[in-house]
Design a protein around this motif. Structure first.
Motif, mmCIF file in Angstrom:
data_model
loop_
_atom_site.group_PDB
_atom_site.id
_atom_site.type_symbol
_atom_site.label_atom_id
_atom_site.label_comp_id
_atom_site.label_asym_id
_atom_site.label_seq_id
_atom_site.Cartn_x
_atom_site.Cartn_y
_atom_site.Cartn_z
ATOM 1 N N ILE A 43 0.859 -1.184 0.000
ATOM 2 C CA ILE A 43 0.000 0.000 0.000
ATOM 3 C C ILE A 43 0.899 1.239 0.000
ATOM 4 O O ILE A 43 1.669 1.454 0.930
ATOM 5 N N ASN A 45 -0.442 4.584 -0.762
ATOM 6 C CA ASN A 45 -1.276 5.588 -0.115
ATOM 7 C C ASN A 45 -2.738 5.244 -0.342
ATOM 8 O O ASN A 45 -3.057 4.294 -1.054
ATOM 9 N N THR A 46 -3.594 6.031 0.304
ATOM 10 C CA THR A 46 -5.033 5.812 0.169
ATOM 11 C C THR A 46 -5.690 7.136 -0.173
ATOM 12 O O THR A 46 -5.144 8.203 0.097
ATOM 13 N N ASP A 55 -10.030 4.344 -2.074
ATOM 14 C CA ASP A 55 -9.142 3.776 -3.075
ATOM 15 C C ASP A 55 -7.781 3.544 -2.434
ATOM 16 O O ASP A 55 -7.227 4.441 -1.780
ATOM 17 N N PHE A 56 -7.247 2.346 -2.619
ATOM 18 C CA PHE A 56 -5.928 1.972 -2.114
ATOM 19 C C PHE A 56 -4.972 1.920 -3.295
ATOM 20 O O PHE A 56 -5.141 1.108 -4.196
ATOM 21 N N TYR A 57 -3.962 2.798 -3.285
ATOM 22 C CA TYR A 57 -2.963 2.847 -4.349
ATOM 23 C C TYR A 57 -1.796 1.951 -3.935
ATOM 24 O O TYR A 57 -1.201 2.158 -2.875
ATOM 25 N N MET A 58 -1.487 0.999 -4.789
ATOM 26 C CA MET A 58 -0.489 -0.005 -4.479
ATOM 27 C C MET A 58 0.778 0.221 -5.313
ATOM 28 O O MET A 58 0.758 0.958 -6.291
ATOM 29 N N TYR A 64 -6.900 -0.547 -5.827
ATOM 30 C CA TYR A 64 -8.015 -1.352 -5.326
ATOM 31 C C TYR A 64 -9.043 -0.412 -4.719
ATOM 32 O O TYR A 64 -8.698 0.432 -3.893
ATOM 33 N N ARG A 65 -10.275 -0.569 -5.113
ATOM 34 C CA ARG A 65 -11.363 0.221 -4.538
ATOM 35 C C ARG A 65 -12.090 -0.640 -3.515
ATOM 36 O O ARG A 65 -12.480 -1.761 -3.794
ATOM 37 N N ASN A 66 -12.252 -0.083 -2.318
ATOM 38 C CA ASN A 66 -12.984 -0.772 -1.275
ATOM 39 C C ASN A 66 -14.275 -0.015 -1.039
ATOM 40 O O ASN A 66 -14.255 1.145 -0.634
ATOM 41 N N PHE A 115 -11.893 -5.897 -1.841
ATOM 42 C CA PHE A 115 -11.015 -4.993 -2.570
ATOM 43 C C PHE A 115 -11.125 -5.308 -4.060
ATOM 44 O O PHE A 115 -10.701 -6.368 -4.520
#
Length: 123
Positions: A43, A45-46, A55-58, A64-66, A115
């Motif tokens: 991860i 940032n978010t 949204d989780f930026y990997m 990934y959108r939660n 996710f």
């Protein structure tokens, strides 16, 4: 003079209404099957999009959108949260807690959803 003052007040109210408008959630096209967990060490940032979407930026430009199963009060306003896990992954069975400012007081705790990998629409 009175017309000028009323015009200024109307302009300020219109500006306030425009800035109070909630930003739109960017369109995210599903890019694979939803997963239950994502690795914490990937991860970067978010981005909190609303009371229900994060949204989780990997690493590797994956997003990934939660979508939380229920709205999490004040998450969209505060745009800050914490999570606690004893695993090396963040999972749909975990919870997040909204952080209020100032000071950093804990707010509501809410469950995560699955996710969903997405491709964000370019603007």
């Amino acid at each position: 003079m009175r017309a000028l003052v009323l015009g200024t007040i109307a302009a300020l109210l219109a500006t306030g209404a425009a800035s109070a408008k909630k930003p739109e959630i960017p369109v995210g096209t599903p890019d694979g099957e939803a997963v239950s967990c994502i690795p914490l060490n990937q991860i970067r940032n978010t981005r909190v999009r609303s009371d229900k979407v994060i949204d989780f930026y990997m690493t590797g430009n994956r997003v990934y959108r939660n979508e939380l199963p229920y709205e999490c009060s004040s998450l969209g306003f505060e745009e800050r949260f914490l999570y606690k896990t004893s695993l090396s992954q963040l999972c749909s069975t975990d919870t997040i807690t909204v952080l209020h400012t100032p000071p950093a007081v804990q707010g509501p705790t809410c469950g995560l959803g699955k996710f969903q990998p997405i491709k964000l629409e370019k603007r």
